[in-house]
Design an enzyme around this catalytic site. Sequence first.
Site, PDB file in Angstrom:
ATOM      1  N   ASP A  68      54.588  31.436   6.981  1.00  0.00           N
ATOM      2  CA  ASP A  68      55.412  31.055   5.825  1.00  0.00           C
ATOM      3  C   ASP A  68      56.857  31.530   5.959  1.00  0.00           C
ATOM      4  OD1 ASP A  68      54.266  33.665   5.596  1.00  0.00           O
ATOM      5  OD2 ASP A  68      54.823  33.752   3.495  1.00  0.00           O
ATOM      6  N   GLU A 125      52.176  35.161   3.822  1.00  0.00           N
ATOM      7  CA  GLU A 125      52.238  36.597   4.053  1.00  0.00           C
ATOM      8  C   GLU A 125      53.221  37.262   3.112  1.00  0.00           C
ATOM      9  OE1 GLU A 125      53.608  40.370   5.140  1.00  0.00           O
ATOM     10  OE2 GLU A 125      54.895  38.617   5.368  1.00  0.00           O
ATOM     11  N   GLU A 126      54.327  36.587   2.814  1.00  0.00           N
ATOM     12  CA  GLU A 126      55.424  37.200   2.081  1.00  0.00           C
ATOM     13  C   GLU A 126      55.029  37.680   0.687  1.00  0.00           C
ATOM     14  OE1 GLU A 126      58.106  38.136   3.270  1.00  0.00           O
ATOM     15  OE2 GLU A 126      58.407  36.966   5.098  1.00  0.00           O
TER      16      GLU A 126
END
Length: 379
Positions: A68, A125-126
């Site tokens: 991402d 992931e962020e």
Amino acid sequence: MSEMTAWRRHFHSHPELGFQEQKTAARVADLLENFGVETHRGIGGTGVIGILKRGKSDRSIGLRADMDALPIHETSIRDYRSVTDGVMHACGHDGHTAMLLGAAQTLARGGGFDGTVVFIFQPNEEHGLGAQAMIRDGLFERFDVQSVYGMHNLPGLPVGQFATCTGPITASESLFEIAISARGGHAAMPHMSVDAITVGAELVGSLQTIVSRKLDPGQNGVVSVTGFTADGGRNILPGNAVLTGDARALTPAATRAIEQRMRQITDGICAAHGVTATVSFDTCFSATINAPGPTASAVHAAISVVGEDAVDAACAPKLFSEDFAHFAAARPSCFILAGNGTEGANGQPLHSSDYDFSDDLLPVGAGFWVSLVRRGMSP
């Protein structure tokens, strides 16, 4: 090298936010299938899993890359800059994905191992949601992953150098909000009200004592107030104020201590002013803990690629957070940092609008993955 560079720059030009990585995931899956890797799509939403088996061994290893991007407007003028306004790969996930694809292609063509490699291409992931989504979707039940490894680029560390350590490697992240309910009034008659800004300002200063005076000096931690809003006006003292912020720690005990002290300080200051407040404290990322065995394997693989002098096997933990922590809590693991460079866009901090992943890191990172697999599952 040329193929990985082309993949990386394509991903950079076409970034997608967490759980929106439809085109990225499709391209990853198509490439894996072209390599001859068994491919599973839609794991945890937009995640992709590749399975590569060689030989007869029941050994297995999981390698993870994140896909991402971030909601940041890219300010570079590179010809492969983001074509999506307000979205860019400012953390290097484009490079992480390209390196793991390069390793998958090399291992599919050349083999050199006896066992099963599970390539994990993770969404979101962020925001710390993708790993849990894949785990809830049966990642570890559907696919045999005995140990799992993650890698992240690190600006400020020269390309060709690696760093990791046993134990905590990245911190937890907890988001907090303190909502103060005071009593507004006329700015010319402050004695008839309780100014929420005054209470909030006292809280801001006192919260800084949690790390400096109330946390064991042997435990690292950070408490940052990042937002302060109030409902006052031109001549109106506010009756309500909200503080928001971010806390980091390397152990669950330190996280609990920070939350406990934050609540005590808030209660005490509010009681002194005769007002009330509510505190929310949400730990959205846990600390990433490296296991001894996988860390030793990662260090040896890195040394085989760049030499012993270029590998720091006992680096200081970093206070940023990483969604890989959820994988590390489920399986023995190691998270390793790879140098992205020290100059220009490659040396800019992660999440900067002019940051760029170093293409020089691509063969180094892919080589690390290949070495880790072949050394860990040698025929």
